[in-house]
Design a protein around this motif. Structure first.
Motif: not given
Length: 84
Positions: A41-45
């Motif tokens: 999820a953090l990579i997606d951000i």
């Protein structure tokens, strides 16, 4: 994975759809406390969000996760050399 993490991460990720920037930044920071399950999820951000403050919060959260966030290293390096 502990039950709390298993339940919390998907709920927090869903909360990222909120239109309020303060809420989104808070959720992004909170994801850092849940370890490796939050890395995607953090990579997606980092890849998809256009707001620099969100990138900062995501990078901070990944730093909190530490070595378990190694999947994010390439995208973090790319963000350092980005013209944005």
């Amino acid at each position: 994975m502990e039950l709390e993490t298993e339940l919390a991460v998907p709920a927090l990720v869903e909360g990222l759809q909120c239109m309020d920037d303060y809420v989104r930044r808070s959720i992004t920071g909170a994801l850092g406390w849940f370890g490796e399950p939050a890395v995607t999820a953090l990579i997606d951000i980092l890849r998809n969000d256009e707001r620099p403050l969100m990138w900062v919060r995501a990078a901070q959260a990944l730093g909190r996760i530490g070595p378990d966030a190694k999947a994010a290293v390439i995208i973090l390096i790319k963000s350092l050399v980005s013209e944005n």
